[in-house]
Design an enzyme around this catalytic site. Sequence first.
Site, PDB file in Angstrom:
ATOM      1  N   LYS A   1       0.746  -1.140  -0.326  1.00  0.00           N
ATOM      2  CA  LYS A   1      -0.375   0.270   0.336  1.00  0.00           C
ATOM      3  C   LYS A   1       0.662   1.508  -0.002  1.00  0.00           C
ATOM      4  CE  LYS A   1      -1.123   1.314   4.083  1.00  0.00           C
ATOM      5  NZ  LYS A   1      -2.101   1.492   5.394  1.00  0.00           N
ATOM      6  N   THR A   2       1.737   0.868   1.033  1.00  0.00           N
ATOM      7  CA  THR A   2       2.445   2.531   1.115  1.00  0.00           C
ATOM      8  C   THR A   2       3.000   2.824  -0.670  1.00  0.00           C
ATOM      9  OG1 THR A   2       3.045   1.712   2.836  1.00  0.00           O
ATOM     10  CG2 THR A   2       4.927   3.630   2.376  1.00  0.00           C
TER      11      THR A   2
ATOM     12  N   ASP B   1      -5.011   7.900   2.851  1.00  0.00           N
ATOM     13  CA  ASP B   1      -4.133   7.159   3.152  1.00  0.00           C
ATOM     14  C   ASP B   1      -5.168   6.454   4.499  1.00  0.00           C
ATOM     15  OD1 ASP B   1      -2.709   4.538   3.366  1.00  0.00           O
ATOM     16  OD2 ASP B   1      -1.380   5.600   4.491  1.00  0.00           O
ATOM     17  N   GLU B   2      -4.915   5.435   4.588  1.00  0.00           N
ATOM     18  CA  GLU B   2      -5.582   4.282   6.225  1.00  0.00           C
ATOM     19  C   GLU B   2      -7.366   5.167   6.719  1.00  0.00           C
ATOM     20  OE1 GLU B   2      -4.695   2.762   7.829  1.00  0.00           O
ATOM     21  OE2 GLU B   2      -2.693   2.529   7.903  1.00  0.00           O
TER      22      GLU B   2
ATOM     23  N   ARG C   1       1.084  -8.175  11.333  1.00  0.00           N
ATOM     24  CA  ARG C   1       2.034  -6.943  11.335  1.00  0.00           C
ATOM     25  C   ARG C   1       3.650  -7.462  11.419  1.00  0.00           C
ATOM     26  NH1 ARG C   1       0.076  -3.365   9.299  1.00  0.00           N
ATOM     27  NH2 ARG C   1      -1.352  -4.658   9.103  1.00  0.00           N
TER      28      ARG C   1
ATOM     29  N   GLN D   1      -9.368  -3.085   8.980  1.00  0.00           N
ATOM     30  CA  GLN D   1      -7.989  -2.932   9.730  1.00  0.00           C
ATOM     31  C   GLN D   1      -8.442  -1.302  10.338  1.00  0.00           C
ATOM     32  OE1 GLN D   1      -3.444  -2.976   8.683  1.00  0.00           O
ATOM     33  NE2 GLN D   1      -4.836  -3.755   6.209  1.00  0.00           N
TER      34      GLN D   1
END
Length: 738
Positions: free
Chosen positions: A33-34, A218-219, A600, A249
């Site tokens: 994603k980043t 983002d998010e 993670r 998430q």
Amino acid sequence: MTPILSDLNDQQREAVTTVQGPVMVIAGPGSGKTRVLSYRIAHLIGMGVPAWNILALTFTNKAANEMKDRITRLVGAKSASLWMGTFHSLFARLLRVECEALGFGRNFSIYDSQDSLSLIKRIMNGSGIPLLSFNPAAIRSRISGAKNQLVSPGEFARAASDIFEEKASLVYERYQVSLKRNNAMDFDDLLLHPIALLSGHRKLLAKYQDRFRFILVDEYQDTNRAQYELVKLLGARDRNVCVVGDDAQSIYAFRGADIQNILDFERDYPDARVVRLEQNYRSTKSILAAADQIIKNNLGQIPKDLWTENAPGEPIRIVECEDDRREAAAVVSLIVEECRRSKGNFSEVAVMYRTNAQSRSLEEALRREGIPYVIVGGVEFYQRKEIKDLLAYLRVLINGADDESFLRIINYPPRGLGEAAISRLAAFSSAEQISLLAAAARAGEVAGLSKAAQGGLEWLSGLFRKYGELRSGMSLSELVRSMTDEIGILPLLKEEGTPEAMGRWENVQELLSAISEFGAEGRGSLEDFLQQVSLVSDIDEWDDTHNAVTLLTLHSAKGLEFPVVFITGMEEGLLPFYSSPVDRNEIEEERRLYYVGITRAMRALYLTFARVRYRFGDPSAQTASRFLGEIDPSITERIYRSGYRMTTSLRMSGTRRPALQERIDPEPEFYPDPPGPDPPGDAEGSPLRAGALVEHEMFGRGRVIGIAGKGDSTKAVVEFHSVGRKNLLLRYARLRII
DNA sequence: ATTAGGCGATTTTTT
DNA sequence: ATCGCCTAAT
């Protein structure tokens, strides 16, 4: 194909190159994603879009900085004028320029939740609402909730259905009035005021729509109503809105995040292109499978099919322990095992938990074994009393209307201004419609003040007048240091002489060097510094370059990854957390939090729980979390650890474990050097390193646990035998290596 | 006006 | 178990 696009998979490339119109990217964990976000921005710039036409909103400052670096590597200096940061910091920046249209001064203060709570208490006291019957914190959170939902004081009052809400609505109304009079905004206002500004001033809206022609968020699953409105307003004209997120998430409903924002994106933008990133590059097959099995228990999600080409990897280890102390001991011994087996660095390991309180036993166990660790969150530096005190002086200097900050320091250090004097001053200031500071300047006119009180007020107002005038002619560092000297906080702390006071003294020194550094690097004015301080979080400062285990809450783990992850406290009531009857939505949010934690992990995942846990000082029997049963047993392995013996038997020497003082030389293989350039502590030629034994003139002997920072702000975390763990600024602490 | 000592609440999670 | 707030004493 440009080189930029060749290192992306098909879906990633689609997300990067679909630049016109609304786009929603559903990005599974570890799906790059980043990378997509940074490449998309780089791609836009590469196409000739000026960077200042791009607005990129992230969840943390850390994420923003990382992406900025990445983009700069891709396109060079062209990225400099990009607006990228958190909603709060970018809109604070916008408000600095435009807030006069709302009747605020550009020097407005930003109140954190502590400041806002103390203002609320003061309002309650002044309104005859007993603090004992109405919890101020509950009122504050109710008000904040209303603000997040864009409910005005008037609407709130009309909807109030019980006595608590009636009181809250009264406080809410007065609270907003007080903020304005103090020329201050709280976190929620940083989003609300821009909405008012943009929706109330056509020309301003047009100006910013012109400016921000491409918007990225983002998010997105963690945006609240206010953030949603901001994006909608700014994106309404060009509709080049790209949101990235993962409904699975979403973990911030408690602070107003609305998962509906992401679920309804296609309704808001019917022509939206939806891209799914489903290939996971981070985790082993078992970890991904476990995550998938868990999240399936939630209803109503955006369907996703996550897969990975990674190896199956090892099973998920479920570790049962007798109590929380043994859980901590087990975690530590397993960390040692992991690091030994993989010849790994401690920084590959993260230990996560639901509540900050759980870090304590883990810290103790890590310390006992001399394993370096860093802890994210908890009591943050800028929240400490001594720091907030000094910052309050600086805030008053910048913004004389800030009564809240003025009250904080009015009698610190003590100068004879007690309750009586303060209420007389307050009466005078409200009669004259002026700030407390302005009232202090006219102390002679205030009825009923003692000589001492009058003198104190005159001294204070003189101090601010003097430095208000001197300000333009001095460097940031000179200004702040000279003002601090005059206030006399440092000698006061020194006099106290206790180790705690000494620690506070060091914290103040550290703040001073942080300000000097900020000034010397030309990063901005005092106003800029204060703003930055209000809006940074602990996670923003975290970095993985130290050879240390990371301890953090599941919430702050969002967006990070680690080869080895421990999730501790897998118990009913803790994870899922609950204090009152269980609600399906809450359990689902807990499950998403759990999902975030699990995903993670790259290589190894441990889930630990204790049969007995000390809560509020008393032991309480715990049952294993329902979440453990949601993973198929075929990919798990159960381990029982009942005692402390593990670590001992793992040590080479089978002898009795020596006392801490005697263990001068930790087993070297547990302290591999960090890869790459010199560790930060060594940059200045300091021979200090984690594991070293040192002596401090006040605290005596101790062991260095970690080193952070560079130059004048190099800090060491030292575990002293006498006073426990201390954070020392090397520049002042004069540590002698033994 | 300041300090010490006792009591009570507190533990989700944070920009 | 710890922290912050309040009351009572100096």
